[in-house]
Enzyme design. Structure first.
Site, PDB file in Angstrom:
ATOM      1  N   SER A  22       0.840   4.201  -1.283  1.00  0.00           N
ATOM      2  CA  SER A  22       0.394   5.576  -1.014  1.00  0.00           C
ATOM      3  C   SER A  22       0.294   5.815   0.489  1.00  0.00           C
ATOM      4  O   SER A  22       0.588   6.906   0.974  1.00  0.00           O
ATOM      5  CB  SER A  22      -0.943   5.864  -1.683  1.00  0.00           C
ATOM      6  OG  SER A  22      -1.977   5.118  -1.085  1.00  0.00           O
ATOM      7  N   ASP A  23      -0.115   4.793   1.231  1.00  0.00           N
ATOM      8  CA  ASP A  23      -0.142   4.916   2.688  1.00  0.00           C
ATOM      9  C   ASP A  23       1.267   5.141   3.220  1.00  0.00           C
ATOM     10  O   ASP A  23       1.501   5.995   4.079  1.00  0.00           O
ATOM     11  CB  ASP A  23      -0.685   3.622   3.323  1.00  0.00           C
ATOM     12  CG  ASP A  23      -2.186   3.473   3.177  1.00  0.00           C
ATOM     13  OD1 ASP A  23      -2.915   4.339   3.686  1.00  0.00           O
ATOM     14  OD2 ASP A  23      -2.634   2.499   2.560  1.00  0.00           O
ATOM     15  N   MET A  24       2.199   4.343   2.708  1.00  0.00           N
ATOM     16  CA  MET A  24       3.520   4.336   3.321  1.00  0.00           C
ATOM     17  C   MET A  24       4.330   5.564   2.925  1.00  0.00           C
ATOM     18  O   MET A  24       5.103   6.082   3.725  1.00  0.00           O
ATOM     19  CB  MET A  24       4.194   3.024   2.992  1.00  0.00           C
ATOM     20  CG  MET A  24       3.276   1.896   3.508  1.00  0.00           C
ATOM     21  SD  MET A  24       3.897   0.251   3.282  1.00  0.00           S
ATOM     22  CE  MET A  24       4.932   0.146   4.727  1.00  0.00           C
TER      23      MET A  24
ATOM     24  N   PRO B 179       0.843  -1.205   0.000  1.00  0.00           N
ATOM     25  CA  PRO B 179       0.000   0.000   0.000  1.00  0.00           C
ATOM     26  C   PRO B 179       0.878   1.254   0.000  1.00  0.00           C
ATOM     27  O   PRO B 179       1.021   1.951   0.986  1.00  0.00           O
ATOM     28  CB  PRO B 179      -0.805  -0.147   1.283  1.00  0.00           C
ATOM     29  CG  PRO B 179       0.042  -0.981   2.172  1.00  0.00           C
ATOM     30  CD  PRO B 179       0.830  -1.905   1.285  1.00  0.00           C
TER      31      PRO B 179
ATOM     32  N   SER C 294       3.052   8.220   5.125  1.00  0.00           N
ATOM     33  CA  SER C 294       3.631   8.083   6.467  1.00  0.00           C
ATOM     34  C   SER C 294       4.991   8.767   6.537  1.00  0.00           C
ATOM     35  O   SER C 294       5.297   9.492   7.486  1.00  0.00           O
ATOM     36  CB  SER C 294       3.843   6.608   6.817  1.00  0.00           C
ATOM     37  OG  SER C 294       2.678   5.859   6.616  1.00  0.00           O
TER      38      SER C 294
END
Lengths: 398, 398
Positions: A172-174, A170, A177
């Site tokens: 885009s999440d990371m 994932p 972050s």
């Protein structure tokens, strides 16, 4: 490694962490890895939904462990007045607040941005949303897959003759972050100098857009959409995956000098005398013919042989590792990119620290906390007596 | 936007930037976007090789512009004693040094880590390598494609029946840039408190390994390699790309509630009564049958219709944007994720700032510098007289 004193760069920074799932927890874990005191605030009885997801071993989710080391867990019902009052007491002594609620949720708890700035001028507030907290899509639900699609990232990936292709992690999440961890630290640098906090936001979509790099530049310059080219480089050949006798090898000569080294290492420098392959433009035009010739040579030996041979010739190359090969690789082991958390339930392997500091390195200070494991310790420090805590627990506030 | 006073979070931080190509310049650009005074040190007469790469318009590379706004350019021949002496004078007044040479190159210029720590104890040194500066592969050449292959990242991406698939943007470079920008800021937070600098390193491979997230967790827990699943989610269905009448739409219901909303929005809640599709496990087992039914419905309307309809029902969804659609999107415009640099040569569009701060936002302070544009300004500040500068220029030192 358990409960040792942190000495990372962010030692002394206290983070109140209201996040769940991936993007927020990965951000606060990065802060915790580098010494911040991260207090993960979770709903009593339930906690972060990821605690129950993925493979469970001895009652612990290894997926949850991947994103929640180096934190302490405090349970608090933020939908109760008493729970919110305790949160305020925590914020008064905190340096950072991180949240990844849908836009407006925190405000409905009475913690809108103006209130936060006024009551806690020293506080750095960090926030991740799918599309950001402003703009026409602010209220839309967003997940990594949607962010990969709408950022343009998915559309540039994939085989030339196939559909757009997501990255499996994932991403885009990371990336979000990482962006937020950077933004929080940048705000902390300013706070050390001015005493003022800030509100730092990032969005899944925006993080990937900022990664489009030269693909965006070339589109801006030409107004032409980049073609999907799979593993082929859009402007260089030879470059890409080649088939050895026992698997695929990635070979990436990035300029004419390296192409010469590569063909020299294959004992086929004569190919540069062939009119079809004399320069990069002609090699691109006759890519399939050259690919066939090269694969005919590469397939005669094993991946490991080629990697040794080509590295000796100074040609960038490497095996396409599966995860077992990645974590067994001597370089990956030398950099401790597989760590082991010492949990009460046994050892749990997790990925290691990608940022190495010489004087104040990242460390494992806390294993993954059980839900509410540190509630009494932390609220005791705030001055709440045992009887008050029993009472709050009985009423489901903690 | 030109030469205005920076007021980002890192205002007052001076960065000496010895990097070139992508990973280093993207890192220092992030620092510059947030207010740091970035001095890009380049070879006289040549400069960063990217200045001559990609599409050139009015003599300027738009690829170079994508990674080098908010910097000033100073030319300096670091292979000359005089050039290195000037570098030392710059370092004495700097907060950060960033480099992405091959391991050992800086040491051969007399700037090994021990010397740097001793002479400039206040300095934060940031460094990016392909494999890191230690370990058995430290001297191997590495490029993004090799890092994607060896990190395990490529191996988890791609269609179920196809080969491992790279991401088209040089993602390992850009993730490393972000990691280093974070690490430098974390070290600066500590330096504000202790006065001590640090040496911060990251590697292309390590950054991607740390992004493997739950794929690593599931591998550790099961010892089974994750299967490549293309755009399908490995554990959920329906989820993925669907074919509308005029293109593809990404739809990502991530739990049973959202699946109900999705099927309800299609007016096909009855599918949940079909024994083949009653729960997620059975939907996974009969994925192809359900996919055919769903595509039969989705193909009757246009992408935009579905996006409006499904968002109203609270189902995460979005168009698979090409880059033109991405940069025309109203949300992307609202977040200014396409900016315009005002160069002497005309306007150059670049991607925007993914990290938004309320009090100390990122800004455009400098356009992209011409090679050596600020050499005389900066060396004048060091006290060098015009005649000395003429002499240094005549001898190719600057």
């Amino acid at each position: 490694m358990t409960d040792s004193q942190p000495y990372g760069s962010l030692a002394g920074i206290r983070v109140i962490d209201l996040t769940r799932v991936i993007s927020g927890p990965f951000c606060t874990q990065i802060l915790g890895d580098h010494g911040a005191d991260v207090i993960k605030v979770e709903s009593p009885g339930k906690g972060d939904v990821v605690r129950g997801q993925g493979n469970m071993i001895n009652g612990e989710s290894w997926y949850f462990a991947q994103f929640n080391r180096n934190k302490r867990s405090l349970t608090l019902n933020l939908r109760s007045d008493e729970g919110r009052e305790i949160l305020h007491r925590l914020l008064a002594e905190a340096d950072v607040l991180v949240e990844n609620f849908r836009p407006g949720v925190l405000a409905r708890m009475g913690l809108d941005d103006d209130t936060l700035r006024e009551r806690y001028p020293q506080l750095v507030v960090g926030r991740i949303n799918g599309f950001g907290s402003t703009g026409p899509y602010r209220d839309r639900p967003a997940y990594d897959f949607i962010a990969q699609a709408m950022s343009g990232f998915m559309g540039v990936n994939g085989p030339a003759d196939g559909e757009p292709m997501r990255a499996a992690p994932p991403i885009s999440d990371m990336v979000a972050s990482q962006n937020l961890a950077f933004g929080i630290c940048a705000a902390l640098v300013r706070r050390e100098r001015t005493g003022q906090g800030d509100i730092v936001e990032t969005a899944l979509t925006n993080g990937l857009i900022a990664m489009l790099g030269y693909l965006a530049a070339e589109f801006f310059a030409t107004d032409r959409l980049p073609a999907r080219t799979g593993n082929d480089h859009p402007m260089l050949y030879p470059y890409g995956l080649f088939k050895a006798s026992d698997g695929e090898v990635a070979i990436a000569p990035s300029n004419d000098t390296m192409v010469e080294r590569f063909l020299g290492a294959l004992d086929r420098l004569d190919l540069l005398d062939d009119a079809r392959f004399a320069d990069n433009a002609r090699r691109m035009a006759n890519r399939d013919a050259l690919r066939e010739i090269l694969n005919g040579i590469i397939e005669t030996r094993r991946v490991d042989d080629w990697i040794e041979h080509l590295n000796r010739a100074g040609v960038p190359c490497g095996r396409v590792h599966d995860l077992r090969e990645t974590f067994a690789d001597p370089q990956v082991r030398a950099h401790e990119m597989r760590l082991e958390l010492e949990q009460a339930s046994g050892k749990i392997p997790v990925t290691g620290f990608p940022v190495k500091l010489r004087e104040a390195p990242a460390t494992l200070c806390h294993p993954v906390p059980r839900l509410g494991e540190h509630t009494r310790q932390l609220l005791g420090e705030l001055g709440l007596a045992e009887r008050e805590l029993d009472d709050l627990a009985a009423r489901g506030v903690i």
